[in-house]
Design an enzyme around this catalytic site. Structure first.
Site, PDB file in Angstrom:
ATOM      1  N   HIS A  43       0.593  -0.888   0.241  1.00  0.00           N
ATOM      2  CA  HIS A  43      -0.075  -0.177  -0.376  1.00  0.00           C
ATOM      3  C   HIS A  43       0.629   1.055  -0.047  1.00  0.00           C
ATOM      4  O   HIS A  43       2.140   1.271   0.194  1.00  0.00           O
ATOM      5  CB  HIS A  43      -0.701  -0.348   1.238  1.00  0.00           C
ATOM      6  CG  HIS A  43       0.041  -0.416   2.190  1.00  0.00           C
ATOM      7  ND1 HIS A  43      -0.100  -1.475   3.170  1.00  0.00           N
ATOM      8  CD2 HIS A  43       1.104   0.950   2.898  1.00  0.00           C
ATOM      9  CE1 HIS A  43       1.274  -1.222   3.994  1.00  0.00           C
ATOM     10  NE2 HIS A  43       1.415   0.023   4.406  1.00  0.00           N
ATOM     11  N   HIS A 130       5.918   6.135  -1.789  1.00  0.00           N
ATOM     12  CA  HIS A 130       6.968   4.544  -1.787  1.00  0.00           C
ATOM     13  C   HIS A 130       5.588   3.688  -2.069  1.00  0.00           C
ATOM     14  O   HIS A 130       5.275   4.063  -0.849  1.00  0.00           O
ATOM     15  CB  HIS A 130       8.132   4.928  -1.231  1.00  0.00           C
ATOM     16  CG  HIS A 130       7.698   5.248   0.043  1.00  0.00           C
ATOM     17  ND1 HIS A 130       7.778   5.695   0.515  1.00  0.00           N
ATOM     18  CD2 HIS A 130       7.781   3.187   0.525  1.00  0.00           C
ATOM     19  CE1 HIS A 130       7.657   5.651   1.983  1.00  0.00           C
ATOM     20  NE2 HIS A 130       7.536   4.004   1.888  1.00  0.00           N
TER      21      HIS A 130
HETATM   22  P1  2AM Z   1       6.131   2.058   4.579  1.00  0.00           P
HETATM   23  O1  2AM Z   1       5.166   2.992   4.185  1.00  0.00           O
HETATM   24  O2  2AM Z   1       7.641   2.628   4.285  1.00  0.00           O
HETATM   25  O3  2AM Z   1       6.127   1.049   3.729  1.00  0.00           O
HETATM   26  C1  2AM Z   1       2.667   0.033   8.157  1.00  0.00           C
HETATM   27  O4  2AM Z   1       4.106  -0.169   9.534  1.00  0.00           O
HETATM   28  C2  2AM Z   1       3.065   0.920   7.639  1.00  0.00           C
HETATM   29  O5  2AM Z   1       3.248   1.967   7.857  1.00  0.00           O
HETATM   30  C3  2AM Z   1       4.356   0.233   6.699  1.00  0.00           C
HETATM   31  O6  2AM Z   1       3.509   0.643   5.346  1.00  0.00           O
HETATM   32  C4  2AM Z   1       5.084   0.934   7.218  1.00  0.00           C
HETATM   33  O7  2AM Z   1       5.999   1.992   5.889  1.00  0.00           O
HETATM   34  C5  2AM Z   1       4.877   2.832   7.612  1.00  0.00           C
HETATM   35  N1  2AM Z   1       5.164   2.894   8.747  1.00  0.00           N
HETATM   36  C6  2AM Z   1       5.876   5.187   7.995  1.00  0.00           C
HETATM   37  N2  2AM Z   1       5.983   4.552   9.714  1.00  0.00           N
HETATM   38  C7  2AM Z   1       6.574   3.777  10.012  1.00  0.00           C
HETATM   39  C8  2AM Z   1       6.927   3.638  11.966  1.00  0.00           C
HETATM   40  N3  2AM Z   1       7.640   4.038  12.537  1.00  0.00           N
HETATM   41  N4  2AM Z   1       6.960   1.939  12.040  1.00  0.00           N
HETATM   42  C9  2AM Z   1       6.580   1.371  11.213  1.00  0.00           C
HETATM   43  N5  2AM Z   1       5.653   1.744  10.215  1.00  0.00           N
HETATM   44  C10 2AM Z   1       5.758   3.150   9.519  1.00  0.00           C
END
Ligand code: 2AM
Length: 186
Positions: A43, A130
């Site tokens: 996503h 992204h």
């Molecule tokens: P991403 O956006 O780079 O994929 C669920 O965990 C989603 O939230 C993931 O898609 C994740 O990274 C995003 N996300 C953003 N900040 C985060 C954090 N501090 N810890 C975990 N997930 C985070």
């Protein structure tokens, strides 16, 4: 009642676009050190709320509804590979966007703006649209796979989703807490 819910706001990618990403992954083959995200869990994250209370979720839902309703649907297209913090020392390997980038950035900014009064603490880093393909525990050079050309077909972004994330040994499970439709485009 005081249980915390790990949650985030994201845009979903339709099956057709995900299938193109799967094709891309098979084209890439194994990349040492990368743990791939399961395609059905892919996503575009707009805001990571972290561990929050049920009350926070309710307030967030109330804040998100008008923001979504006042943003118009738009077309987006996945394109280009890259990595955070850099392809030479990658921790996150992703596919980017070309079409719909500005719209997604505006949507993200208005969501953050609406969530701040509710108690959301925004990230200090600039939002960078992204779709995470994989993660690396130990940073490694992915510049060779990141150089592979990829452009998907456009899809409509017509809603944002509030997801719950449950961390499990087998990998996270994402479930929908709420959906907010964007306004039909003129
Ligand atoms: P991403 O956006 O780079 O994929 C669920 O965990 C989603 O939230 C993931 O898609 C994740 O990274 C995003 N996300 C953003 N900040 C985060 C954090 N501090 N810890 C975990 N997930 C985070």
């Amino acid at each position: 009642v005081n249980d915390l819910i790990r949650s985030f706001v994201a845009v979903e990618v339709p099956d057709a676009a995900r299938a193109q990403v799967c094709e891309l992954l098979s084209r890439l083959g194994p990349v040492p050190g990368v743990r791939w995200v399961k395609p059905d869990a892919m996503h575009l994250t707009l805001a990571f709320l972290g561990e929050v209370t049920q009350n926070f979720i309710r307030s967030a839902e109330q804040a998100l509804a008008p923001v979504a309703a006042s943003a118009q649907c738009f077309d987006a297209r996945l394109s280009g590979l890259g990595a955070f913090p850099s392809a030479h020392r990658a921790r996150v390997f992703w596919v980017g966007m070309d079409q719909g980038r500005d719209e997604l950035c505006r949507l993200q900014a208005s969501i953050v703006q609406a969530l701040v009064p509710v108690g959301f603490v925004p990230e200090s880093r600039k939002f960078s649209p992204h779709l995470t393909l994989g993660r690396l525990k130990v940073p490694a050079d992915v510049s060779s796979p990141a150089g592979v050309r990829f452009t998907g077909t456009a899809f409509a972004v017509d809603r944002v989703i509030l997801f719950r994330s449950e961390l499990r040994p087998e990998g996270p499970r994402y479930t929908r807490l709420a959906e907010f439709a964007l306004a039909p485009s003129a």
